[in-house]
Design a protein around this motif. Structure first.
Motif, short mmCIF file in Angstrom:
data_model
loop_
_atom_site.label_atom_id
_atom_site.label_comp_id
_atom_site.label_asym_id
_atom_site.label_seq_id
_atom_site.Cartn_x
_atom_site.Cartn_y
_atom_site.Cartn_z
N THR A 108 8.23 4.77 -9.32
CA THR A 108 7.35 3.61 -9.17
C THR A 108 7.68 2.83 -7.90
O THR A 108 8.80 2.89 -7.38
CB THR A 108 7.47 2.65 -10.36
N ARG B 30 2.17 1.85 -3.53
CA ARG B 30 1.18 2.46 -4.43
C ARG B 30 0.99 3.94 -4.11
O ARG B 30 0.93 4.79 -5.01
CB ARG B 30 -0.15 1.70 -4.30
N SER C 9 0.83 -1.21 0.00
CA SER C 9 0.00 0.00 0.00
C SER C 9 0.86 1.25 0.00
O SER C 9 0.57 2.23 -0.70
CB SER C 9 -0.92 0.00 1.22
N GLN D 11 3.98 6.00 -5.53
CA GLN D 11 3.99 6.32 -6.96
C GLN D 11 2.83 7.23 -7.36
O GLN D 11 2.86 7.84 -8.43
CB GLN D 11 3.97 5.04 -7.79
N ASP D 12 1.83 7.37 -6.49
CA ASP D 12 0.77 8.35 -6.73
C ASP D 12 1.13 9.74 -6.22
O ASP D 12 0.36 10.69 -6.40
CB ASP D 12 -0.53 7.90 -6.06
N SER E 209 -1.55 -2.62 -4.48
CA SER E 209 -0.22 -2.87 -5.04
C SER E 209 0.12 -1.99 -6.23
O SER E 209 1.28 -1.89 -6.60
CB SER E 209 -0.12 -4.35 -5.44
N GLY E 210 -0.88 -1.40 -6.84
CA GLY E 210 -0.65 -0.64 -8.07
C GLY E 210 -0.93 -1.51 -9.28
O GLY E 210 -0.71 -2.72 -9.25
N ALA F 177 -6.75 3.82 -10.03
CA ALA F 177 -5.98 2.58 -10.01
C ALA F 177 -6.85 1.38 -10.39
O ALA F 177 -6.41 0.48 -11.12
CB ALA F 177 -5.36 2.36 -8.63
N GLN G 243 -6.24 -0.88 -13.61
CA GLN G 243 -6.01 -2.31 -13.45
C GLN G 243 -6.96 -3.14 -14.30
O GLN G 243 -6.59 -4.19 -14.83
CB GLN G 243 -6.15 -2.70 -11.98
#
Length: 490
Positions: free
Chosen positions: A293, A261, A258, A264-265, A444-445, A340, A344
């Motif tokens: 990332t 993710r 978490s 990277q946001d 997780s992204g 996300a 995904q």
């Protein structure tokens, strides 16, 4: 009992009726002919499908490996927990390592064949030629054979959705041995990966929520058995962790993934900028050097994560930041979660991580399985001969079209407020895909691998719906037999 021959004009031939004067069972020559023709196709399907499912591994000369494979292989040999690496799956791999893991692949292929056939059977559609046709399309147009040929938990993610559906919605059509086998498989699949556990848990929760609307369509006994697979899966995971590490605890990783993710946001950088003057954190001196990332942060060479002690040195801080950033920026978190999830859903390329550059997995095999190093190094994957560009020209359009058609089937069923068995399967898989996209994308992204391991089930359901449509259109007797699909309105 008596026998009498009758002219069966409706079925286009002579029929034989065996029964009492009050009624009996009619077996037409067409049915007898059909059954006689099915026997060879059943043998052909039973042989051809598993071989083709393992065609990528056979061509490769060794089971397909992935970045995460080494982490699972090492679980038997290392007495500590590793982030997002199930010890239950690690034990499963260890049991087959003496065969160079071909036993594992054979198990995965045979399980896939069995579950595909069982799904068709409970829908009253289990004709060998139909099974073979659907399987061949899945093998050619989806990631299914690549999943079955790989040493990774991914093959179990989609299969478990089907087995949970069968256990819950068609429990009465199963033998005792089938119920036990499906129960154990679904439980193991839940124990093999946290994301799979989350998807199955979400499906069970959804089942209990909609049960008042569906009434007898979802039996309480089936829902109880389905829910117990989640409990048993959790127990399997805890038992495996205790057996290999002496710790009765859950596999770590939720906070770390978490955090990755959020990083990277841009949320982690914002949190550090807003709070480093008040809270002393290890990452504060590096807040302007965070990589783009999560993969670069967690797995990159000479990363900040390495300098700060990796998981041993950063678990507490990552959990702290992830938890407090969730409270500090709720709207941003919600927007990021929606983005996300959407990303995904459409990230479905086959082959992510199946390159020749997987040094960690190579190192684990060299350290713990030196007798397999030569065979592993001689495989085509390790010579960079595995390319997926052309494959994804087919797989990606098929995956996206399948999801659209699946959603259309599910929405049409909900609109007319009447679900037959195939419609219920379509709704189940739609919820599973959305749940998988949310869990994997938000925690997780987005990654193509997370989508590819599930989306083939959408293609399977669309093919089932197409086969049912053709059967109703071109074979009226089959259509009449399928009236048991009809269920009470919502």
């Amino acid at each position: 009992m008596h026998l009498r021959r009758t002219l069966n004009r409706r079925n286009g031939g002579i029929g034989v009726t065996a029964g009492r004067a009050t009624g009996g069972t009619r077996i037409s020559t067409r049915v007898l002919y059909r059954r006689s023709m099915e026997a060879p196709w059943a043998w052909i399907a039973a042989v051809i499908i598993p071989i083709l499912l393992l065609a990528p591994a056979i061509w490769n000369g060794y089971p397909l490996l992935q970045h995460d494979t080494g982490g699972y292989l090492a679980r038997w040999y290392e007495s500590h927990l590793e982030i997002s690496r199930s010890n239950a799956y690690g034990i499963y791999l260890h049991l087959g390592q003496g065969s160079y893991f071909w036993i594992n692949l054979a198990c995965q292929a045979l399980l896939t064949l069995w579950i595909l056939h069982l799904t068709l059977r409970v829908l009253n559609m289990a004709q060998p030629l139909r099974l073979l046709t659907i399987a061949l399309i899945l093998i050619a147009a989806t990631a299914l054979p690549w999943l079955a040929s790989m040493l990774l938990t991914d093959i179990f993610a989609g299969l478990a959705v089907l087995t949970l559906y069968i256990l819950v919605a068609h429990n009465g059509k199963l033998s005792i041995a089938e119920r036990i086998s499906l129960f154990l498989f679904t439980s193991f699949a839940a124990a093999s990966h946290t994301a799979t556990f989350g998807v199955l848990l979400g499906l069970c929760c959804a089942g209990w929520i909609v049960k008042p609307l569906l009434g007898p369509r979802l039996q309480t006994g089936g829902l109880i058995q389905g829910s117990l697979t989640i409990v048993t899966g959790a127990a399997m995971l805890l038992a495996a962790n205790f057996t290999l590490t002496g710790q009765l605890t859950w596999t770590p990783g939720g906070a770390a993934v978490s955090f990755g993710r959020m990083m990277q946001d841009g949320i982690v950088a914002r949190y550090l900028n807003d709070h480093c003057d008040k809270i002393k954190l290890k990452l504060c001196p590096y807040r302007d050097q965070l990589p783009a990332t999560a993969d670069d942060f967690l797995w990159g060479n000479d990363s900040i994560f390495d300098k700060l002690g990796r998981f041993e040195g950063m678990n507490g801080e990552m959990e702290f930041i992830a938890t407090h950033a969730l409270v500090a920026y709720p709207l941003w978190q919600a927007e990021a979660a929606v983005e996300a999830t959407a990303e995904q859903l459409v990230s479905v390329d086959t082959g992510e991580g199946n390159t020749g550059w997987i040094p960690h997995t190579y190192g684990i095999i060299e350290r713990y399985l030196p007798e397999q190093v030569k065979t592993m190094r001689d495989a085509r994957q390790q010579h960079w001969n595995m390319k997926f560009t052309a494959i994804n020209w087919i797989h990606v359009p098929v995956a996206l079209a399948s999801m659209l058609l699946l959603a259309a089937i599910a929405l049409a069923a909900l609109w007319r407020r009447r679900l037959d068995d195939v419609d219920l399967l379509a709704v189940t898989v739609t919820v599973a895909l959305l749940g998988n996209a949310f869990i994997c994308g938000v925690l997780s992204g987005p990654h193509d691998r997370y989508g590819a391991r599930m989306v083939w089930v959408a293609t399977f359901v669309v093919l089932i719906a197409a086969a049912r449509f053709l059967a109703h259109r071109h074979d009226p007797p089959y259509g009449r037999r399928d009236k048991n699909f009809s269920t009470p309105s919502l």
